[in-house]
Design an enzyme around this catalytic site. Structure first.
Site, PDB file in Angstrom:
ATOM      1  CG  ASP A  17      -2.159   0.828   1.042  1.00 41.95           C
ATOM      2  OD1 ASP A  17      -2.291   1.461  -0.021  1.00 41.95           O
ATOM      3  OD2 ASP A  17      -2.995   0.868   1.964  1.00 41.95           O
ATOM      4  CG  HIS A  34       0.868   1.271  -9.345  1.00 44.27           C
ATOM      5  ND1 HIS A  34       0.528   1.030  -8.026  1.00 44.27           N
ATOM      6  CD2 HIS A  34      -0.191   1.925  -9.886  1.00 44.27           C
ATOM      7  CE1 HIS A  34      -0.678   1.533  -7.803  1.00 44.27           C
ATOM      8  NE2 HIS A  34      -1.134   2.080  -8.904  1.00 44.27           N
ATOM      9  CG  LEU A 128       9.489 -18.048  -2.704  1.00 45.49           C
ATOM     10  CD1 LEU A 128       9.066 -17.948  -1.233  1.00 45.49           C
ATOM     11  CD2 LEU A 128      10.140 -16.730  -3.136  1.00 45.49           C
TER      12      LEU A 128
END
Ligand code: FPP
Length: 241
Positions: A17, A34, A128
């Site tokens: 955020d 972004h 992962l």
């Protein structure tokens, strides 16, 4: 900062955020935030590979985010498409399995095809599991799961029996996260302290870490600080120790 490796979370999930505010602070368009946010995703992913954390997930685009301007939604879709393509090789080199979860029906065919391609190509990697929640919301996930249960229940007497005898943990298998451990730690950046319709079911016992740092500034050091705080938490799951 020294981290005790026996107290690392198995699954870290992040609500990124503050990208828009980060850009505005610099007099730039929101999309610039972004773009720089992707670098934070990369930094945190690298650190998870280094530390041996097994699951890392991101709330990349919520069902509610469809309500943003056409321009911003279009940019985010393009950014995800480009980033996924660029990271494919890096995922392969580092043994990263790539997974997208959410309401995929709402994504455009080009993005869906790219997602399928990278998911298939990385499906055997084990170091992962990197998950992007795209067009996701917790309420949607629960409702979608419930509809599957109902479908099974009405389609055969065995399905009905199974639904009647369902235990809480059996419901996990109907959620999009089936087979993925619940998040041990949920991080949210930019000073907001809420779940915003994220992993509502799966986050029932997650530890939360909130920081004022805006997502594009959240890099390795900030991530390690979150992990250090998590290592000091006493998880009781409603019991007395
Ligand atoms: C929140 O900041 C951020 C988002 C809604 C989008 C984040 C998505 C990415 C960075 C793309 C990641 C994709 C890949 C493939 C790694 P905000 O816009 O809500 O910021 P604000 O609260 O300051 O307005």
């Amino acid at each position: 900062m020294e981290l005790s490796t026996n107290k690392l979370p198995v699954h870290v999930s992040i609500i990124m955020d503050g990208n828009g505010r980060w850009a505005q602070e610099r007099g730039k368009e929101r999309v610039y935030g972004h773009l720089n946010g992707v670098e934070s995703v990369r930094a945190v992913t690298e650190e998870c590979v280094n530390l041996g954390i097994k699951y890392l997930s991101f709330y990349a685009f919520s069902e509610e985010n469809w309500g943003r301007s056409e321009e911003e939604v279009g940019y985010l879709m393009k950014l995800m498409l480009e980033s996924i393509g660029k990271e494919f090789e890096v995922f392969m080199k580092n043994g990263v399995r790539f997974v997208v979860l959410g309401n995929r029906e709402r994504l455009n065919p080009t993005l869906n095809a790219a997602i399928d391609n990278v998911m298939e190509g990385t499906s055997h990697n084990t170091a992962l599991t990197f998950i992007l929640f795209i067009s996701y919301s917790g309420k949607w996930d629960i409702m979608h799961a419930l509809k599957k249960v109902v479908e099974e229940a009405v389609s055969s007497p065995e399905g009905l029996e199974k639904a009647r005898n369902m235990k809480l943990e059996d419901f996990d298998d109907y959620l999009v996260t089936a087979g993925i451990p619940d998040p041990d730690l949920i991080i949210r950046t930019s000073g907001e302290q809420r779940l915003s319709n994220y992993l509502l079911w799966q986050g029932a016992y997650s530890e939360f870490y909130f920081t004022d740092v805006l997502w594009p500034d959240f890099r390795k050091e900030e991530f390690r600080a979150a992990l250090a705080e998590y290592a000091g938490r006493d998880r009781r799951y409603g019991k007395v120790k």
